[in-house]
Design an enzyme around this catalytic site. Structure first.
Site, PDB file in Angstrom:
ATOM      1  N   GLY A   1      30.015  -6.686   7.554  1.00 30.91           N
ATOM      2  CA  GLY A   1      29.027  -7.642   8.066  1.00 30.91           C
ATOM      3  C   GLY A   1      27.617  -7.118   7.810  1.00 30.91           C
ATOM      4  O   GLY A   1      27.347  -5.938   8.022  1.00 30.91           O
TER       5      GLY A   1
ATOM      6  N   GLY B   1      30.183  -0.496   8.704  1.00 32.34           N
ATOM      7  CA  GLY B   1      30.838  -0.167   9.969  1.00 32.34           C
ATOM      8  C   GLY B   1      32.175   0.522   9.743  1.00 32.34           C
ATOM      9  O   GLY B   1      32.454   1.006   8.639  1.00 32.34           O
ATOM     10  N   ASP B   2      33.032   0.538  10.761  1.00 28.49           N
ATOM     11  CA  ASP B   2      34.248   1.351  10.644  1.00 28.49           C
ATOM     12  C   ASP B   2      35.207   0.832   9.569  1.00 28.49           C
ATOM     13  O   ASP B   2      35.843   1.628   8.878  1.00 28.49           O
ATOM     14  CB  ASP B   2      34.948   1.546  11.996  1.00 28.49           C
ATOM     15  CG  ASP B   2      35.403   0.244  12.611  1.00 28.49           C
ATOM     16  OD1 ASP B   2      34.752  -0.788  12.398  1.00 28.49           O
ATOM     17  OD2 ASP B   2      36.429   0.261  13.319  1.00 28.49           O
TER      18      ASP B   2
ATOM     19  N   THR C   1      25.994  -1.712  11.639  1.00 33.24           N
ATOM     20  CA  THR C   1      26.792  -2.795  12.220  1.00 33.24           C
ATOM     21  C   THR C   1      26.161  -3.231  13.534  1.00 33.24           C
ATOM     22  O   THR C   1      25.728  -2.384  14.323  1.00 33.24           O
ATOM     23  CB  THR C   1      28.259  -2.386  12.477  1.00 33.24           C
ATOM     24  OG1 THR C   1      28.848  -3.337  13.390  1.00 33.24           O
ATOM     25  CG2 THR C   1      28.407  -1.005  13.069  1.00 33.24           C
TER      26      THR C   1
ATOM     27  N   ASP D   1      27.695  -4.242  15.916  1.00 39.56           N
ATOM     28  CA  ASP D   1      28.631  -3.979  17.021  1.00 39.56           C
ATOM     29  C   ASP D   1      28.324  -2.669  17.757  1.00 39.56           C
ATOM     30  O   ASP D   1      28.775  -2.479  18.888  1.00 39.56           O
ATOM     31  CB  ASP D   1      30.070  -3.931  16.498  1.00 39.56           C
ATOM     32  CG  ASP D   1      30.528  -5.278  15.950  1.00 39.56           C
ATOM     33  OD1 ASP D   1      29.954  -6.301  16.355  1.00 39.56           O
ATOM     34  OD2 ASP D   1      31.455  -5.300  15.125  1.00 39.56           O
TER      35      ASP D   1
ATOM     36  N   ARG E   1      18.022 -20.418  29.218  1.00 38.59           N
ATOM     37  CA  ARG E   1      17.593 -20.471  30.622  1.00 38.59           C
ATOM     38  C   ARG E   1      16.755 -21.716  30.904  1.00 38.59           C
ATOM     39  O   ARG E   1      16.913 -22.357  31.932  1.00 38.59           O
ATOM     40  CB  ARG E   1      16.684 -19.271  30.942  1.00 38.59           C
ATOM     41  CG  ARG E   1      17.376 -18.092  31.491  1.00 38.59           C
ATOM     42  CD  ARG E   1      16.370 -16.969  31.689  1.00 38.59           C
ATOM     43  NE  ARG E   1      17.087 -15.768  32.036  1.00 38.59           N
ATOM     44  CZ  ARG E   1      17.471 -15.464  33.264  1.00 38.59           C
ATOM     45  NH1 ARG E   1      17.167 -16.244  34.277  1.00 38.59           N
ATOM     46  NH2 ARG E   1      18.149 -14.362  33.493  1.00 38.59           N
TER      47      ARG E   1
ATOM     48  N   ARG F   1      22.700 -25.952  35.650  1.00 37.60           N
ATOM     49  CA  ARG F   1      24.027 -25.831  35.056  1.00 37.60           C
ATOM     50  C   ARG F   1      24.466 -24.374  34.946  1.00 37.60           C
ATOM     51  O   ARG F   1      23.657 -23.462  35.146  1.00 37.60           O
ATOM     52  CB  ARG F   1      23.996 -26.392  33.625  1.00 37.60           C
ATOM     53  CG  ARG F   1      23.967 -27.884  33.571  1.00 37.60           C
ATOM     54  CD  ARG F   1      23.774 -28.326  32.132  1.00 37.60           C
ATOM     55  NE  ARG F   1      23.890 -29.764  32.026  1.00 37.60           N
ATOM     56  CZ  ARG F   1      23.373 -30.478  31.051  1.00 37.60           C
ATOM     57  NH1 ARG F   1      22.686 -29.895  30.084  1.00 37.60           N
ATOM     58  NH2 ARG F   1      23.523 -31.779  31.019  1.00 37.60           N
TER      59      ARG F   1
ATOM     60  N   GLY G   1      31.372  -9.784  18.584  1.00 37.82           N
ATOM     61  CA  GLY G   1      31.977  -8.554  19.107  1.00 37.82           C
ATOM     62  C   GLY G   1      33.466  -8.821  19.244  1.00 37.82           C
ATOM     63  O   GLY G   1      33.906  -9.307  20.284  1.00 37.82           O
TER      64      GLY G   1
ATOM     65  N   ILE H   1      23.741 -16.165  14.048  1.00 35.43           N
ATOM     66  CA  ILE H   1      22.289 -16.067  14.263  1.00 35.43           C
ATOM     67  C   ILE H   1      21.937 -14.677  14.803  1.00 35.43           C
ATOM     68  O   ILE H   1      20.860 -14.140  14.520  1.00 35.43           O
ATOM     69  CB  ILE H   1      21.824 -17.197  15.203  1.00 35.43           C
ATOM     70  CG1 ILE H   1      21.895 -18.522  14.432  1.00 35.43           C
ATOM     71  CG2 ILE H   1      20.412 -16.955  15.738  1.00 35.43           C
ATOM     72  CD1 ILE H   1      21.646 -19.756  15.266  1.00 35.43           C
TER      73      ILE H   1
HETATM   74  O1  F6P Z   1      31.373  -6.346  12.439  1.00 36.64           O
HETATM   75  C1  F6P Z   1      30.234  -7.092  12.691  1.00 36.64           C
HETATM   76  C2  F6P Z   1      30.575  -8.494  13.073  1.00 36.64           C
HETATM   77  O2  F6P Z   1      29.354  -9.124  13.234  1.00 36.64           O
HETATM   78  C3  F6P Z   1      31.503  -8.653  14.281  1.00 36.64           C
HETATM   79  O3  F6P Z   1      30.830  -8.603  15.509  1.00 36.64           O
HETATM   80  C4  F6P Z   1      32.116  -9.999  14.021  1.00 36.64           C
HETATM   81  O4  F6P Z   1      33.354 -10.139  14.661  1.00 36.64           O
HETATM   82  C5  F6P Z   1      32.271 -10.006  12.540  1.00 36.64           C
HETATM   83  O5  F6P Z   1      31.261  -9.169  12.027  1.00 36.64           O
HETATM   84  C6  F6P Z   1      32.199 -11.377  11.933  1.00 36.64           C
HETATM   85  O6  F6P Z   1      31.938 -11.270  10.591  1.00 36.64           O
HETATM   86  P1  F6P Z   1      32.031 -12.395   9.460  1.00 36.64           P
HETATM   87  O7  F6P Z   1      31.977 -13.721  10.126  1.00 36.64           O
HETATM   88  O8  F6P Z   1      30.869 -12.117   8.593  1.00 36.64           O
HETATM   89  O9  F6P Z   1      33.315 -12.129   8.774  1.00 36.64           O
END
Ligand code: F6P
Length: 380
Positions: A10, A122-123, A153, A155, A182, A190, A198, A294
């Site tokens: 991502g 990321g990982d 990342t 995350d 808000r 509401r 995440g 976004i």
């Molecule tokens: O790993 C980053 C992240 O933004 C996660 O939070 C999310 O689940 C994922 O990528 C979604 O990625 P995409 O829609 O680009 O495959």
């Protein structure tokens, strides 16, 4: 020899600043070093090189990018690198496709004389990078080759770093969304259920809920947070105390763990709860929204760009000096992360083994969230 740079997984705001920082620091130390950008993540390693990489890039390639979100060299995920379980019907086919991919990538890296590959991601990306490193060493045992990871990342769930590039920008984007919501939910009194990225880890949801002043947060790792009844009791307590509106932040991974209709189920429960209705004088109105991608967009924050500068510079040190400046050299594949304002280096195997780093009930941020958010037990 040359140094390869790619972004993977991502996109995360600040990745451009990290590429730029690595480029500048590498060239500052050795103006003649060759730097190669591979396009579209690992995909760029295994295509025809003239179309998928930029060789011998110069200063102009990294100008006017520091303020831009996304990643100017492209990113992606490569399904070939992910193998299904051995019992999967197409397992053998997938192994063959992965081996083909790895062979082409290794040959391309060899031909381009890449001895250090900087991977920003990321990982999942680091798992891919490790496999590519192993394949390279297997095909070309006499050629030195090292992977240097930079955590990028939104995350923020990697072991070996306090923060990853992109997290701060995403956090600010989500808090900005909460503030905008808000205005409208206060006007209508509401409740809003706001889904935030995440999938495995809930750091972004948790911290944005704290910073945005949410009433409730639900994250995939902590099961008690998904309990609809607990949330209904909290909101009922809020209604009795004349709270005017409610923000419920939920990490997307909650749906995976607790059921795809978790948000709709909670909406139904809140809208039909008799206690809430009798205290309000009418049923509660609930809306469901999602921040979605976004969160990943827009200009990186100053903190993300500073972090990107620190980590890009650390990665250049490891590539050229074998370790961080003025520190002992390190061996093998590594990730350059941060502890406070310092760059630190962790073996990539350790990062992979201990990531994703998950929220637990003892995590300081989680404990803080439970102190600050609405609860049925609050005495005031
Ligand atoms: O790993 C980053 C992240 O933004 C996660 O939070 C999310 O689940 C994922 O990528 C979604 O990625 P995409 O829609 O680009 O495959």
């Amino acid at each position: 020899m040359s140094i390869g740079i790619l972004t993977s997984g991502g996109d995360a705001p600040g990745m451009n600043a990290a590429v730029r920082a690595a480029f500048r620091c590498l060239k500052m130390r050795d103006p003649d070093c060759e730097i190669v950008f591979f396009r579209d993540g690992f995909r760029g390693l295994a295509r025809r090189l003239d179309s998928s990489s930029d060789r011998n890039v110069d200063r102009r390639a990294v100008r006017d990018i520091i303020h831009r979100g996304g990643t100017f060299i492209g990113t992606g995920r490569v399904p070939e690198l992910l193998l299904p379980g051995e019992s999967h019907p197409s397992y053998a086919e997938r192994v063959a496709a992965r081996d083909d991919f790895l062979k082409v990538a290794a040959i391309n890296l060899y031909q381009m004389r890449v001895d250090n590959l900087i991977v920003i991601g990321g990982d999942g990306s680091f798992c891919g990078a490790r496999i590519i490193g192993e394949a390279f060493r297997q095909h070309f045992p006499r050629r030195p080759f090292r992977v240097i990871g930079i955590p990028g990342t939104i995350d923020n769930d990697l072991h070996g770093t306090e923060y990853s590039i992109g997290y701060d920008t995403a956090l600010n984007n989500v808090v900005d969304a909460i503030r905008k919501l808000r205005d409208t939910i206060e006007s209508h009194r509401r409740a809003i259920i706001l889904e935030v990225m995440g999938n495995t880890s809930g750091w972004l949801a948790l911290q944005s809920a704290i910073a945005g002043g949410a009433a409730v947060v639900a994250i995939p790792e902590v099961e008690e947070t998904w309990d609809h009844d607990r949330i209904v009791r909290s909101l009922d307590a809020g209604v009795r105390r004349d709270y005017r509106y409610f923000i419920i932040v939920v990490a997307e991974g909650v749906r995976r763990r607790a059921g795809e209709d978790w948000c709709e189920g909670l909406k139904r429960k809140l809208e039909s709860d008799p206690a809430i209705e009798s205290h309000l004088g009418h049923p509660m109105e609930v809306r469901i929204n999602s921040v979605g991608h976004i969160a990943r967009g827009g200009s990186p924050t100053a903190l993300d760009n500073t972090l990107a500068g620190l980590l890009g510079s650390g990665a250049a040190d490891v590539a050229q000096l074998g370790g961080l400046e003025n520190q002992d050299p390190v061996t093998g594949d590594v990730m350059v992360g941060c502890r406070g304002p310092q760059a630190i280096v962790t073996p990539l195997d350790e990062v992979i083994a201990r990531s994703p780093r998950l929220v637990t009930r003892d995590s300081e941020l989680y404990v803080l969230s439970q102190r600050l958010m609405l609860s049925a037990e609050q005495p005031f």
